[in-house]
Design an enzyme around this catalytic site. Structure first.
Site, PDB file in Angstrom:
ATOM      1  N   ARG A  28      48.688  36.106  21.915  1.00 53.03           N
ATOM      2  CA  ARG A  28      47.981  34.952  22.465  1.00 53.03           C
ATOM      3  C   ARG A  28      46.827  35.467  23.320  1.00 53.03           C
ATOM      4  NH1 ARG A  28      48.194  36.858  26.886  1.00 53.03           N
ATOM      5  NH2 ARG A  28      47.386  34.915  27.735  1.00 53.03           N
ATOM      6  N   ALA A  48      42.546  34.085  23.709  1.00 56.19           N
ATOM      7  CA  ALA A  48      41.510  33.784  22.721  1.00 56.19           C
ATOM      8  C   ALA A  48      40.928  35.028  22.049  1.00 56.19           C
ATOM      9  CB  ALA A  48      40.410  32.943  23.375  1.00 56.19           C
ATOM     10  N   GLN A  76      53.051  32.602  31.251  1.00 58.08           N
ATOM     11  CA  GLN A  76      52.174  33.754  31.007  1.00 58.08           C
ATOM     12  C   GLN A  76      51.852  34.507  32.294  1.00 58.08           C
ATOM     13  OE1 GLN A  76      51.655  30.641  29.804  1.00 58.08           O
ATOM     14  NE2 GLN A  76      50.470  30.649  27.900  1.00 58.08           N
ATOM     15  N   ARG A 131      45.311  28.011  15.588  1.00 53.25           N
ATOM     16  CA  ARG A 131      45.235  27.377  16.903  1.00 53.25           C
ATOM     17  C   ARG A 131      43.830  26.804  17.047  1.00 53.25           C
ATOM     18  NH1 ARG A 131      47.900  30.080  21.999  1.00 53.25           N
ATOM     19  NH2 ARG A 131      48.107  27.862  22.481  1.00 53.25           N
ATOM     20  N   ASP A 183      39.222  29.716  26.906  1.00 54.60           N
ATOM     21  CA  ASP A 183      39.441  29.674  25.464  1.00 54.60           C
ATOM     22  C   ASP A 183      38.243  29.097  24.725  1.00 54.60           C
ATOM     23  OD1 ASP A 183      42.551  30.229  24.563  1.00 54.60           O
ATOM     24  OD2 ASP A 183      42.324  29.710  26.669  1.00 54.60           O
TER      25      ASP A 183
END
EC number: 5.3.1.23
Length: 339
Positions: A52, A54, A188, A89, A229
């Site tokens: 994960r 971007a 995270q 995504r 992102d």
């Protein structure tokens, strides 16, 4: 201070033509690597947050297409794989950017496809190091820096964006420390940012997501640095859910709020944050923790994975091309032609 060389979470095994991913769902308990050989497997790893961040998912997608090409996939198969990966995504623009760049190599020799993927990886790490160099002077001396989610080496090809700024500041001799929001529901901050910084010898303290305002009011936070992102043409910033609330709190307490991201995160084709698609993830990710349901059965939950911070709340956007302050739209437009 010398900071330990950061991990690189996405690797390519040239000898066996495999994509190697550090399984970020297993951290911090276990440092486990997965070896994948198809675009479908990499797309699934992107969707389930094995990898994960971007920039990192863009690199992973690039290597997925490279492994398909190296294993003999033809143009039709590569185009289908590219479409699958691009849809894994929707919010992070780096993913679609990397897939478009790789798609331009369809039909070229497989060695050229792999070389392009390596270039995407190398350019991202170089961008992160440049972001760190440009952002480090913005961090107040001996500040306690608040960050949200994980925008470190684990979220990029290596070094990190927001944590790249932290790393560069520490390497320059600034004795800062970090407050890491836990970042519910995937944690995270607690699992990844804390693990990464602790591994590298940078002081870090974990906060629950609701603590930031009180610590700001007490004068315990010097600035906020987050990743992104997607950044719209007007400077609106899509980042992990909870970022917008931190920006509002920072503005109220007159604290700098910095966004660190590579230029590939800037999407000048998206006019404002209202035009950014926001991924909605499964409600079970909110109400199930460590296999145990933490909310009553039958009670629904929402999980928009990202929110949008208006440009007016952003002190500066730090990219490898330069630092943009208000008016953000003009600054981003000017950097679009910079090299």
């Amino acid at each position: 201070m010398t900071v330990r060389e950061p991990l690189r979470p996405v690797l390519y095994d040239d000898a066996r033509d495999l994509v190697r991913l550090l399984d970020q769902k297993a951290l911090p308990a276990e440092e486990r690597w997965l070896e994948l050989s198809t675009a479908e497997a990499v797309a699934a790893a992107i969707q389930d947050l094995t990898v994960r961040g971007a920039p990192a998912i863009g690199v992973a997608a690039a290597y997925a297409l490279a492994v398909e090409a190296r294993r003999g996939a033809g143009p039709e198969r590569l185009r289908a794989a590219a479409d699958l990966l691009a849809r894994a995504r929707p919010t992070a623009v780096n993913l679609a950017w990397a897939v478009r760049r790789m798609s331009a190599r369809i039909g070229a020799p497989a060695s050229d496809v792999l070389a392009e993927a390596h270039a995407i990886r190398d350019e991202d790490e170089a961008a992160c190091r440049r972001i760190g160099a440009l952002g480090a002077p913005l961090v107040p001396a001996r500040a306690r820096v608040l960050t949200h989610c994980n925008a470190g080496a684990l979220a990029t090809a290596g070094y990190g964006t927001a944590l790249g700024v932290v790393r560069a500041a520490v390497e320059a001799g600034n004795a800062i420390s970090v407050f890491a929001d836990e970042t519910r529901p995937f944690l995270q901050g607690a699992r990844l940012t804390a693990w990464e910084l602790h591994r590298d010898g940078i002081p870090v303290t974990v906060l629950t997501d609701g603590m930031a305002g009180w610590l700001m009011a007490r004068g315990e936070i010097g600035c906020v640095v987050v990743g992104a992102d997607r950044i719209a043409a007007n400077g609106d910033v899509a980042n992990k859910i909870g970022t917008y609330a931190l920006a509002v709190l920072a503005a109220h307490h007159r604290l700098p709020f910095y966004v660190a991201a590579p230029w590939s995160t800037v999407d000048l084709a998206t006019p404002t944050g209202a035009d950014i698609p926001i991924e909605e993830r499964a409600s079970d990710e909110v109400v199930v923790l460590a296999g145990q349901r933490i909310a009553p059965a039958g009670v629904p939950a929402r999980y928009p994975a990202f929110d949008v911070t208006p440009a007016a709340l952003v002190t500066a956007i730090v990219t490898e091309r330069g630092v943009v302050r208000a008016p953000h739209a003009a600054g981003l437009a000017a950097l679009a032609t910079a090299r």
